[in-house]
Design an enzyme around this catalytic site. Structure first.
Site, mmCIF file in Angstrom:
data_model
loop_
_atom_site.group_PDB
_atom_site.id
_atom_site.type_symbol
_atom_site.label_atom_id
_atom_site.label_comp_id
_atom_site.label_asym_id
_atom_site.label_seq_id
_atom_site.Cartn_x
_atom_site.Cartn_y
_atom_site.Cartn_z
ATOM 1 N N VAL A 71 33.412 -53.023 -97.617
ATOM 2 C CA VAL A 71 33.742 -54.468 -98.601
ATOM 3 C C VAL A 71 32.202 -54.140 -99.107
ATOM 4 C CG1 VAL A 71 35.426 -55.246 -96.918
ATOM 5 C CG2 VAL A 71 32.717 -56.098 -96.999
ATOM 6 N N SER A 72 32.331 -54.801 -100.569
ATOM 7 C CA SER A 72 31.294 -55.002 -101.443
ATOM 8 C C SER A 72 30.653 -56.076 -101.442
ATOM 9 C CB SER A 72 31.585 -54.984 -102.847
ATOM 10 O OG SER A 72 32.022 -54.508 -103.167
ATOM 11 N N THR A 73 30.733 -57.029 -100.807
ATOM 12 C CA THR A 73 29.660 -58.453 -100.519
ATOM 13 C C THR A 73 30.175 -59.146 -99.342
ATOM 14 O OG1 THR A 73 31.187 -59.898 -101.768
ATOM 15 C CG2 THR A 73 30.098 -58.791 -102.910
#
Length: 201
Positions: free
Chosen positions: A8-10
């Protein structure tokens, strides 16, 4: 051995959808590696650990190709490294054609997987570039209409000069000065820097 990879990106994004897909595929919890990091490159701790673990005929499973990464050239390089150097397999759950196990290691099957991967990666990267282009065009059009981006500028209050002088003389702290002006301490100090510049001019 089958391994799963989740990205996941963040830290605020939810990985549940990917985890559910990997569990349904049959991946054991202890064999799932997860990064909470951008997919712009492959310099990721969990991903590197997974690569070290992968051996010949092992399987690396991801839910979708963009979970592997977002850079077209690097995705291709990693795909080839895993399938041709490590001699492991890759399965992309959302794209059944991207399953090197079904190729039986025959050249035609690997070739087809490579072609499909390159097309999908190219389309994904082209779409991202189109989105960025539309965003730039939207911003430019808004600027032409006079729209100002960013937080609105806070005007210095009329009593700034008096409070600034008290602060310079050491009568009050910068925190107290900000409180009296109803702004943050950092805003007050920024005003002080600008004020000094105005005096020099």
């Amino acid at each position: 051995m089958d391994y799963g990879y989740v990205r996941v990106s963040t830290k605020d994004q939810n990985e549940l959808r990917q985890m559910v897909a990997l569990r349904r595929f049959g991946i054991q919890e202890g064999n799932i590696f997860m990064d909470k990091q951008s997919g712009k490159d492959f310099n990721r701790k969990a991903y590197k650990a997974l690569l070290r673990r992968l051996k010949r005929n092992d399987v690396m499973v991801v839910k979708s190709i963009d979970r592997l990464g977002r850079n077209y050239d690097e995705i291709i390089d990693q795909w080839r490294y895993i399938t041709k150097t490590k001699l492991a397999n890759i399965v992309v759950i959302d794209k059944p054609l991207l399953d090197t196990r079904s190729s039986g290691r025959n050249l035609m099957g690997i070739f087809i997987s490579d072609i499909v991967l390159q097309i999908l990666s190219y389309v994904a990267e082209t779409e991202r570039e189109n989105i960025r282009q539309r965003q730039r065009e939207g911003i430019d059009a808004a600027k032409e209409k006079g729209k100002v981006f960013g937080r609105p500028k806070i005007e210095r209050p009329k009593d700034f000069d008096l409070i600034h002088a008290q602060w310079q003389q050491g009568i009050i702290s910068s925190r107290e000065a900000g409180r009296r002006l109803r702004v943050s301490q950092s805003t007050f100090l920024r005003w002080c820097e600008l004020f000094s510049g105005e005096e020099i001019v």
